[in-house]
Design an enzyme around this catalytic site. Structure first.
Site, PDB file in Angstrom:
ATOM      1  N   HIS A  26      -2.364   6.391   3.600  1.00 52.81           N
ATOM      2  CA  HIS A  26      -3.574   5.791   4.145  1.00 52.81           C
ATOM      3  C   HIS A  26      -4.648   6.859   4.332  1.00 52.81           C
ATOM      4  O   HIS A  26      -4.386   7.894   4.941  1.00 52.81           O
ATOM      5  CB  HIS A  26      -3.298   5.154   5.511  1.00 52.81           C
ATOM      6  N   TYR A  53      -0.897  12.265  16.535  1.00 54.57           N
ATOM      7  CA  TYR A  53      -2.141  12.714  15.926  1.00 54.57           C
ATOM      8  C   TYR A  53      -3.351  12.415  16.804  1.00 54.57           C
ATOM      9  O   TYR A  53      -3.414  11.405  17.492  1.00 54.57           O
ATOM     10  CB  TYR A  53      -2.343  12.136  14.520  1.00 54.57           C
TER      11      TYR A  53
END
Length: 474
Positions: A70, A133
């Site tokens: 992605h 993240y």
């Protein structure tokens, strides 16, 4: 096994902008502790100050869980909280590096920075792996329409997954993503040029001709005094170049002109600065020699402001506003010449009609051709020059307006002596005129040190007079 006590280290990768970090992890009999994100130290190693706003964690129960590929419209700083992963990253941005692949195994002692548009995927190598993240934009349903995807099994990327994909745990959505040949690359963020119909704006149109990532807006498309103009999706932009300004020096001394000068040169600039700060954009702003009183022989970039009139005061105020934007370039110019009405065109026209003018001979400076200003702006943006203020005029000996007029007359085939020099006080006697700096010479050491060398003023003048834009003889 996590390696303890590594020094914080940055490693460039095969994908431009993707940086792999070794992280300091400190362990003892109780477990371990790490500095996953340390802004000051990481910026010193070259990490962009990407301004994270959201922290996400992906927990994966079984080894072999595979997610991606992605590419989201934001930057990410990725690490592993527990366990171990095989990471795969594919450049899905428009440009020469499209399709570049980088892979690495990551444990909690490492992290990687992934710029906007680079496809991100990982496969867990241990049970109970947590993948974390930081991102610099808030997730939203609307943003999903800007994603770019690549199939995990794409033959062109040829990623060697440690656990074959037929044995791994994948989502149906990831299985359905397109192959490389069908991927629509993520377009770069745009540069927005304001004041695109003015002299400098037209030069910037020429400098960026054919570049689809640069958007041009004149007053009809972006009215600086209309608050509605600032209501757009700024996440699609990386840079604003403000080539618009109120430049009617004498009219600025009138009540109406004073209001307009402050509205366009200060209030509008403050709105642009606010947009730049809130959206982490680079703001390029064009300044003027009029921010100085002209007493000093030269005016380096760090000279304190000392404007004489309203126009200079508003330009100085605008510069001060822009200077607080973390990512800014202030390009300070003098005596601008480009496509449109200007001094050189006027003198060329007078020479063609045989008129012998009186021209000021005690104001000293250098011409700044818009072709060179536009080229300098482009150079600063593409070269990664340090942010700050840069003087920019053409190179060569300082001249008076009368000297330049004589050069134009000579180039037109007339006599230099047709131009009569007069002092500023005599020229403007009895006229409603703003005060002007007598010395406008801008030293060019800083812009040259940044790798840009302006053309010689005399050469640029002759080229301008030979071009359709400068040729106005009657």
């Amino acid at each position: 096994m996590v390696e303890f006590s590594k020094a914080l280290t940055a490693h460039e990768t095969a994908i431009p902008g993707v940086v792999l970090f070794d992280l300091p992890v400190h362990g003892d009999n109780r477990g371990w502790f790490k500095e996953n994100w340390q802004r000051e130290k990481m910026l010193a190693l070259g990490l962009p100050d990407f301004g994270p706003v959201q922290n996400n964690i992906s927990f994966n129960e079984k080894a072999g869980t595979t997610r991606g590929i992605h590419a989201e419209p934001w930057d990410k700083f990725i690490s592993v909280a527990t366990g171990r992963i095989f990471g795969a990253w594919v450049d899905l941005r428009e440009g020469p590096s499209f399709g570049a692949v980088f892979t690495a195994e990551l444990d909690p002692s490492q992290a990687i920075f992934i710029p906007r548009g680079v496809g991100n995927a990982f496969q867990t190598l241990e049970d109970n792996t947590a993948y974390t993240y930081l991102v610099n934009d808030h997730w939203s349903a609307d943003a999903q329409g800007q994603y770019t995807f690549l199939n995990l099994a794409d033959e062109t990327a040829a990623i060697e997954w440690p656990i074959p994909l037929e044995q791994a745990e994948l989502s149906d959505k990831d299985k359905a993503h397109p192959r490389m040949a069908d991927v629509v690359p993520m377009a770069p963020r745009k540069t927005l040029v304001l004041g695109a119909d003015g002299q400098l704006g037209r030069a910037l149109r020429e400098a960026y001709a054919g570049d689809p990532s640069v958007e041009f807006a004149g007053r009809a498309e972006f009215d600086l005094v209309d608050p509605a103009s600032y209501e757009r999706n700024w996440k699609n932009y990386s840079t604003i170049v403000n080539a618009a300004a109120y430049t009617a020096v004498d009219a600025a001394e009138t009540p109406e002109g004073r209001r307009l000068a402050w509205e366009i040169n200060v209030s509008a600039v403050a709105r642009l600065a606010k947009v730049a700060v809130e959206n982490r954009l680079t703001l390029v702003h064009v300044s003027s020699d009029y921010v100085f009183d002209g007493i000093n022989e030269t005016h380096p970039e760090d000279e304190p402001f000392s404007p004489l009139g309203v126009y200079g005061q508003t330009k100085a105020a605008g510069d001060a506003v822009v200077s607080v934007v973390p990512q800014h370039y202030i390009v300070r110019t003098s005596w601008v010449i480009g496509e449109g009405s200007n001094f050189v065109r006027t003198m060329n026209s007078l020479a063609g009609r045989g008129i012998k003018p009186s021209v000021v001979n005690d104001q000293i400076g250098r011409l700044s051709f818009t072709e060179d200003i536009a080229a300098a702006i482009k150079h600063l943006l593409t070269s990664g020059a340090p942010f700050g203020t840069y003087n920019l005029s053409n190179e060569g000996p300082a001249q008076s307006w009368a000297d330049i007029a004589a050069d134009v007359y000579a180039a037109a085939g007339s006599h230099r002596t047709d131009v009569t020099g007069v002092g500023t006080a005599e020229y403007f006697a009895g006229k409603d005129a703003a005060p002007r700096p007598l010395n406008s010479v801008l030293p060019l050491d800083k812009i040259k040190a940044a790798g840009f060398r302006p053309r010689n003023s005399g050469d640029a003048l002759h080229r301008y007079l030979d071009s359709p834009s400068g040729e106005v003889r009657q």
